[in-house]
Enzyme design. Structure first.
Site, PDB file in Angstrom:
ATOM      1  N   THR A  61       8.693  -0.033   2.390  1.00 38.09           N
ATOM      2  CA  THR A  61       7.406  -0.495   1.896  1.00 38.09           C
ATOM      3  C   THR A  61       6.430  -0.739   3.034  1.00 38.09           C
ATOM      4  O   THR A  61       6.789  -1.218   4.094  1.00 38.09           O
ATOM      5  CB  THR A  61       7.598  -1.810   1.121  1.00 38.09           C
ATOM      6  OG1 THR A  61       8.803  -1.690   0.381  1.00 38.09           O
ATOM      7  CG2 THR A  61       6.454  -2.057   0.203  1.00 38.09           C
ATOM      8  N   TYR A 110      10.011   5.667   4.185  1.00 38.05           N
ATOM      9  CA  TYR A 110      10.625   4.799   5.182  1.00 38.05           C
ATOM     10  C   TYR A 110      10.600   3.322   4.802  1.00 38.05           C
ATOM     11  O   TYR A 110      10.828   2.471   5.630  1.00 38.05           O
ATOM     12  CB  TYR A 110       9.915   4.979   6.525  1.00 38.05           C
ATOM     13  CG  TYR A 110       9.889   6.415   6.971  1.00 38.05           C
ATOM     14  CD1 TYR A 110      11.031   7.191   6.901  1.00 38.05           C
ATOM     15  CD2 TYR A 110       8.722   6.985   7.460  1.00 38.05           C
ATOM     16  CE1 TYR A 110      11.025   8.513   7.314  1.00 38.05           C
ATOM     17  CE2 TYR A 110       8.713   8.304   7.884  1.00 38.05           C
ATOM     18  CZ  TYR A 110       9.863   9.064   7.808  1.00 38.05           C
ATOM     19  OH  TYR A 110       9.850  10.357   8.220  1.00 38.05           O
ATOM     20  N   ILE A 147       0.805  -1.221   0.000  1.00 40.42           N
ATOM     21  CA  ILE A 147       0.000   0.000   0.000  1.00 40.42           C
ATOM     22  C   ILE A 147       0.833   1.263   0.000  1.00 40.42           C
ATOM     23  O   ILE A 147       0.338   2.339   0.204  1.00 40.42           O
ATOM     24  CB  ILE A 147      -1.018   0.059   1.166  1.00 40.42           C
ATOM     25  CG1 ILE A 147      -0.353  -0.299   2.489  1.00 40.42           C
ATOM     26  CG2 ILE A 147      -2.220  -0.780   0.874  1.00 40.42           C
ATOM     27  CD1 ILE A 147      -1.260  -0.123   3.681  1.00 40.42           C
ATOM     28  N   GLY A 148       2.091   1.133  -0.201  1.00 42.28           N
ATOM     29  CA  GLY A 148       2.843   2.369  -0.301  1.00 42.28           C
ATOM     30  C   GLY A 148       4.316   2.133  -0.142  1.00 42.28           C
ATOM     31  O   GLY A 148       4.740   1.269   0.616  1.00 42.28           O
ATOM     32  N   LYS A 202       4.584  -2.073   8.797  1.00 39.91           N
ATOM     33  CA  LYS A 202       5.699  -1.210   8.405  1.00 39.91           C
ATOM     34  C   LYS A 202       6.971  -1.827   8.942  1.00 39.91           C
ATOM     35  O   LYS A 202       7.116  -1.989  10.144  1.00 39.91           O
ATOM     36  CB  LYS A 202       5.510   0.192   8.978  1.00 39.91           C
ATOM     37  CG  LYS A 202       4.209   0.782   8.523  1.00 39.91           C
ATOM     38  CD  LYS A 202       4.024   2.218   8.861  1.00 39.91           C
ATOM     39  CE  LYS A 202       2.645   2.612   8.327  1.00 39.91           C
ATOM     40  NZ  LYS A 202       2.366   4.016   8.502  1.00 39.91           N
ATOM     41  N   GLY A 216       6.487   4.436   1.008  1.00 40.17           N
ATOM     42  CA  GLY A 216       6.821   5.701   1.660  1.00 40.17           C
ATOM     43  C   GLY A 216       8.316   5.904   1.795  1.00 40.17           C
ATOM     44  O   GLY A 216       9.117   5.056   1.410  1.00 40.17           O
ATOM     45  N   ASP A 236       6.728  15.049  10.296  1.00 40.92           N
ATOM     46  CA  ASP A 236       6.439  14.857   8.872  1.00 40.92           C
ATOM     47  C   ASP A 236       4.934  14.814   8.645  1.00 40.92           C
ATOM     48  O   ASP A 236       4.423  13.951   7.941  1.00 40.92           O
ATOM     49  CB  ASP A 236       7.119  13.570   8.386  1.00 40.92           C
ATOM     50  CG  ASP A 236       7.064  13.435   6.870  1.00 40.92           C
ATOM     51  OD1 ASP A 236       7.021  14.480   6.187  1.00 40.92           O
ATOM     52  OD2 ASP A 236       7.040  12.295   6.377  1.00 40.92           O
TER      53      ASP A 236
END
Lengths: 350, 306
Positions: B22, B20, B15-16, B38, B18, B140
């Site tokens: 995957t 930081y 889902i992303g 995460k 980011g 952030d």
């Protein structure tokens, strides 16, 4: 997933206000039981003050207590360097009172093969290593908490008990200290009974076993906070710190909340020292006592445990704490003659 | 340990990717719930897991105990030993499938109602005040990591991860958006919790505009865009510990904030300006922002009547 819609911020605010029931006599309270105090006792008790006769009948004073106490707590936390910003001090105190309820255990049972005596020997050894490393006191309390927690969460053989103790101290230092010892140094302190590799493997085992949950509200913070509000003398504070550290050696103390241990240590220290009362001192003690640390029965139970531990401390093999607190810097509190008959002060032990 | 994560959490989708690393959507086979995984690879040296990782993960665990409604739930932490030098730490969060970015995109034509914006802002500030009172800054904050549940509940995500991931991040050449960065970060001055308030201000404006307020392409460009709105700050407010000189920017004066956010009401505009204050020490705090007249209901009703 389909939860009832609640207004989130209201729910949060509500939680904070219920925490205010920690102030005694302000709420006709039954909710306190959920905070864990009664759970620890296994029965519902009438909540009483640290100082049982403190505020009885003084209704006008009682109404003043919350704001007065709040003010005192804010000043004390700031003075102790426990908060960076007074704006958040009261919230932080409420958080301390709330989160400490996760820091006791439902029972004092240890896994098979381990006895309270083995545990005491290990704790005594950790106290010595801790002193040698010049770590902060918080680190010691956290290390013993992690030990108590790990003994209940992960499987450890008797042969690895010392390794577990060292790892708990190492992890506590990683959380609290600015300077860390080398792993090789720790192995040296254990006469190279274990390799560095074994130590690091145990570190992972503990961290994963505890799911990185290293949060702990040390009883020492409650002790310093209560003592600061109560304007206790240096002698009383040292005596209470000594008694509190003795609680680490007592396996049965793990069922009590940090604030209960602190409250009991302070009460006992006052009783042992019997300093002549002053009007100002009594009023300050009265205010500190309005923090609900635990029921009278609970506090007395802890006081009995601490009193008998202190009475026999000098005869024990596990005497690191006794020696530590016999130094001039600690005002020789552990050698105070009043401790010999401390259990007698409290009447018949049940 | 290695099998722990993979058995209990069954990946469903990526889902992303980011900044930081995957992020996976996965199903918790024990509860059937969806979760967000995460993971981060942590280098372990001869002194074991790094202090920063131990402290940061422990902090996330501690915050979790307070069960704050405006903060995403951390459900589990798993760790897998990859090799002697590397450990994979996986944080298991509750999965919310909508973030503020998509929420704003999906809002029908005239955009969100003023009351809806006020409610979202209140929840956002509530979550932030909780983090700040626990001495945690987000660092952030942006629409992508503000989650909005189907019931309209705001949940902050990805807070406190910056430090856990920092060692990993240096190795990942990713573009991190500058749009929500406050001047002190862009100028590489020291920063603290006020950074999040600046970002919140940018997001506040974006809720009305339905497009970002400051879309800079570089640090300089971002600062230039900021000064076009709030004006070039006076010399005495310019931080002393930075290399970039104030002289590099044209002497712009502040323009009315309503030129950029026309739909905002008077109190909202006042609050927004207090959030978009150049000097972090003068910027409003999250607790004070919650007490701002903008959130006072009587004020709104008179506003809407007039």
């Amino acid at each position: 997933m389909a939860m009832v819609k609640t207004e989130p911020e209201c729910r949060w605010e509500r939680r904070l206000t219920t925490s205010e029931s920690i102030i005694m006599g302000f709420h006709e309270d039954s909710g306190m039981c959920s905070a864990g105090t009664c759970m620890a006792d296994g029965c519902v008790e009438e909540p009483v003050l640290l100082y049982p006769h403190g505020l009885k009948g003084l209704h006008s004073l009682q109404a003043l207590v919350p704001s007065l106490l709040r003010h005192e707590v804010e000043i004390a936390l700031e003075k102790l360097g426990l908060t960076l910003d007074r704006m958040y001090a009261w919230e932080m105190f409420l958080d301390m009172m709330k989160s400490q309820t996760r820091n006791s255990f439902p029972n004092a049972d240890l896994p098979r093969n381990f006895t309270d005596a083995t545990r005491a020997i290990l704790v005594d050894w950790i106290i010595q290593v801790h002193e040698m490393m010049h770590f902060q006191e918080e680190t010691l309390y956290l290390a013993i908490h992690l030990l108590n927690y790990s003994l209940r969460q992960i499987k450890v053989t008797t042969a690895n008990l010392q390794l577990l103790g060292m790892v708990c101290l190492f992890l506590a230092a990683k959380k609290e200290e600015s300077h860390l010892p080398e792993v090789s140094e720790l192995c040296y302190l254990m006469d190279h009974t274990y390799t560095k590799h074994q130590l690091l493997r145990m570190e992972r085992k503990v961290l994963y076993g505890l799911k990185f949950d290293l949060s702990y509200c040390p009883p020492l913070h409650f002790l310093l906070l209560f003592a600061s509000i109560a304007r206790c003398s240096a002698m009383v504070v040292w005596m209470a710190r000594y008694l509190l550290e003795l609680s680490l050696l007592e396996g049965q103390c793990v069922v009590f909340l940090p604030a209960q241990l602190a409250g009991a240590a302070l009460c006992l220290a006052r009783q042992v020292l019997q300093e002549p009362p002053t009007a100002e001192g009594e009023a300050a003690w009265c205010l500190a006592s309005s923090i609900h640390a635990g029921s009278e029965t609970t506090l007395l139970r802890v006081m009995h445990i601490l009193a008998s531990a202190a009475a026999k401390a000098h005869t024990q093999e596990t005497c690191a704490t006794f020696s530590k607190f016999s130094s001039p810097e600690t005002l020789h509190v552990s050698r105070h003659p009043g401790l010999k008959n401390a259990p007698g002060l409290l009447g018949v032990c049940t | 340990m290695a099998h722990g994560t993979s058995i209990q959490y069954e990946p469903v989708a990526e889902i992303g990717g980011g900044a930081y690393g995957t992020v996976y959507k996965a199903r918790d086979t024990e509860s059937g719930q969806f979760v967000a995984l995460k993971s981060v690879r942590v280098q372990t040296d001869q002194n074991g897991l790094p202090i920063s990782t131990v402290r940061e993960v422990a902090l996330l665990r501690r915050l979790e105990q307070f069960d704050h409604p405006n903060v995403v739930r951390l459900m589990d932490v798993c760790a897998t030993q990859r090799s002697d030098q590397e450990t994979k730490v996986t944080l298991v969060f509750e999965h919310v499938d909508q973030d503020l970015k998509t929420y704003l995109e999906r809002a029908p034509a005239p955009g969100l109602s003023p009351d809806r914006i006020k409610d979202l802002m209140k929840q956002l500030l509530c979550g932030l005040a909780f983090l700040h009172s626990n001495r945690v800054m987000h660092r952030d904050l942006k629409p992508e990591n503000i989650l909005v549940t189907s019931q309209g509940q705001v949940k902050l995500a990805d807070f406190g991860l910056a430090r856990i991931y920092s060692c990993h991040m240096a190795l990942t050449p990713v573009v991190v958006t500058l749009w929500y960065r406050p001047p002190e970060v862009l100028l590489q001055s020291s920063y603290a919790t006020p950074v999040d308030i600046w970002s919140t201000g940018c997001i506040f404006a974006e809720m009305f505009r339905r497009k970002p307020l400051f879309c800079g392409e570089s640090e300089m460009d971002q600062l230039g865009k900021i000064f076009e709105v709030i004006g070039l700050p006076p010399e005495e407010e310019w931080p002393t510990d930075v290399t970039l000189s104030r002289k590099n920017f044209p002497p712009l004066t502040a323009r009315p904030i309503k030129d950029f956010v026309p739909e905002i009401n008077e109190q909202g505009a006042q609050l927004l300006l207090k959030m978009l204050t150049f000097d972090p020490l003068k910027r409003i705090s999250s607790l004070n922002a919650l007490e701002h007249p903008y959130f006072c209901d009587e004020e709104t009703s008179t506003q809407t009547k007039s």
